[in-house]
Scaffold this motif. Structure first.
Motif, PDB file in Angstrom:
ATOM      1  N   ALA A 170      50.194 -10.188   6.984  1.00 15.85           N
ATOM      2  CA  ALA A 170      48.905 -10.502   6.672  1.00 15.85           C
ATOM      3  C   ALA A 170      48.592 -12.057   6.207  1.00 15.85           C
ATOM      4  CB  ALA A 170      48.371  -9.782   5.423  1.00 15.85           C
ATOM      5  N   ARG A 171      47.456 -12.709   6.513  1.00 20.01           N
ATOM      6  CA  ARG A 171      47.196 -14.060   6.178  1.00 20.01           C
ATOM      7  C   ARG A 171      45.832 -14.224   5.924  1.00 20.01           C
ATOM      8  NH1 ARG A 171      51.870 -13.938   5.925  1.00 20.01           N
ATOM      9  NH2 ARG A 171      53.454 -15.191   7.269  1.00 20.01           N
ATOM     10  N   SER A 189      55.585 -24.009   2.880  1.00 16.63           N
ATOM     11  CA  SER A 189      54.225 -23.605   3.419  1.00 16.63           C
ATOM     12  C   SER A 189      53.410 -24.819   4.150  1.00 16.63           C
ATOM     13  CB  SER A 189      53.387 -23.022   2.334  1.00 16.63           C
ATOM     14  OG  SER A 189      54.223 -21.655   1.975  1.00 16.63           O
ATOM     15  N   ALA A 190      53.602 -25.813   3.348  1.00 15.59           N
ATOM     16  CA  ALA A 190      52.807 -27.020   3.999  1.00 15.59           C
ATOM     17  C   ALA A 190      53.607 -27.451   5.323  1.00 15.59           C
ATOM     18  CB  ALA A 190      53.037 -28.599   2.926  1.00 15.59           C
ATOM     19  N   LYS A 233      53.179 -22.549  12.733  1.00 19.22           N
ATOM     20  CA  LYS A 233      52.025 -21.739  12.052  1.00 19.22           C
ATOM     21  C   LYS A 233      51.754 -20.698  13.059  1.00 19.22           C
ATOM     22  CE  LYS A 233      46.990 -22.859  10.742  1.00 19.22           C
ATOM     23  NZ  LYS A 233      46.154 -23.677  10.844  1.00 19.22           N
ATOM     24  N   TRP A 234      51.798 -20.670  14.397  1.00 14.60           N
ATOM     25  CA  TRP A 234      51.398 -19.608  15.209  1.00 14.60           C
ATOM     26  C   TRP A 234      52.395 -18.345  14.912  1.00 14.60           C
ATOM     27  CZ3 TRP A 234      54.562 -17.309  18.854  1.00 14.60           C
ATOM     28  CH2 TRP A 234      54.157 -16.322  19.593  1.00 14.60           C
ATOM     29  N   ARG A 259      57.565 -13.243   5.759  1.00 15.14           N
ATOM     30  CA  ARG A 259      58.378 -14.298   5.855  1.00 15.14           C
ATOM     31  C   ARG A 259      59.682 -14.046   5.420  1.00 15.14           C
ATOM     32  NH1 ARG A 259      55.260 -19.755   3.461  1.00 15.14           N
ATOM     33  NH2 ARG A 259      53.522 -19.667   5.022  1.00 15.14           N
ATOM     34  N   ALA A 260      59.885 -13.438   4.350  1.00 15.85           N
ATOM     35  CA  ALA A 260      61.600 -13.215   3.952  1.00 15.85           C
ATOM     36  C   ALA A 260      62.134 -12.149   5.059  1.00 15.85           C
ATOM     37  CB  ALA A 260      61.481 -12.701   2.585  1.00 15.85           C
TER      38      ALA A 260
END
Length: 249
Positions: free
Chosen positions: A248-249, A230-231, A240-241, A141-142
């Motif tokens: 990695a999730r 995140s929510a 979300k996609w 993300r960062a």
């Protein structure tokens, strides 16, 4: 000289992975697997070769203090300010005020006497650093946020980045490790990369562009005070996609 710079750039991530356990900077990731937790240290040496980007190093050092001694029970602007005024300052409040002063000093250096532009530029740098810190809760993300922030600067001054190729080597290595959840940037890395993006942006964008960016960053930071990023990502289908493609999730 080029070969030496390339070798040093390749060795920085390796040295960081040796240093993190010595500094007790190994933490469980979101999968509960212990990994190096401050690989932003890898960027310090490459950035030291470029004096115009040194403010990002200062933000990285403030982030390192938070990684080493930070209290994770306190978060957000409100939380750190409340702790400060109650007589219990946190490393977060150190980042808040220390980062603000660094950003103001650098903005004054760039635009001496132009108070409005100094305020806008300093705010962009400080909020860019905090924005990447907010995003750095899941792999990739960062770095994605860093890339998005850099797009305007890349479009306006593409030649600047050809001079930063040792840093680009380290960025590539650390992006791969971060996306695979085998290492974490930590506040050291997220603050440093956010400030780096901010510095490059204020060097490239006119005042109007900086102002538009400031409004966007301020809105995102204010929203994060009330809602979990995140929510929000989990509840928004397309976000979300996209998020699941970042690492990695």
């Amino acid at each position: 000289m080029i070969a030496i710079a390339a070798v040093l750039a390749l060795l920085c991530p390796l040295f960081t992975r040796m240093l993190c356990p010595e500094l007790k900077l190994v933490r469980p990731n979101f999968q509960k697997k212990p990994i190096p937790a401050a690989t932003g240290l890898s960027f310090l040496l490459p950035l030291a070769c470029y004096p115009p980007l040194w403010p990002a190093i200062a933000f990285g050092v403030l982030g390192l203090a938070d990684d080493l001694w930070g209290d994770r029970s306190v978060g957000g602007f409100k939380g750190h300010l409340k702790s400060l005024f109650s007589g219990k300052p946190t490393t977060g409040s150190l980042k808040l005020f220390g980062g603000g002063l660094i950003a103001l000093g650098y903005a004054w250096f760039l635009f001496p006497g132009k108070w409005l532009q100094v305020f806008v530029a300093a705010s962009v740098i400080a909020l860019s650093a905090n924005t990447l810190n907010l995003l750095d809760l899941r792999p990739g993300r960062a770095f994605f946020g860093f890339g998005l922030l850099l797009l305007p600067a890349l479009a306006l001054t593409p030649l600047t980045f050809t001079e930063l190729w040792p840093l680009l080597i380290v960025l590539t290595i650390e992006w791969w490790s971060d996306a695979r959840a085998s290492a974490m940037l930590g506040d050291t890395g997220s603050n440093l990369l956010g400030a780096l993006a901010g510095v490059l942006l204020v060097q490239s964008l006119p005042l109007m562009g900086q102002t538009v960016l400031l409004v966007v960053l301020l809105a995102l930071n204010l929203v994060s005070e009330r809602l979990s990023i995140s929510a929000m990502i989990e509840k928004t289908r397309w976000l979300k996609w996209l998020d699941q493609k970042l690492g990695a999730r």
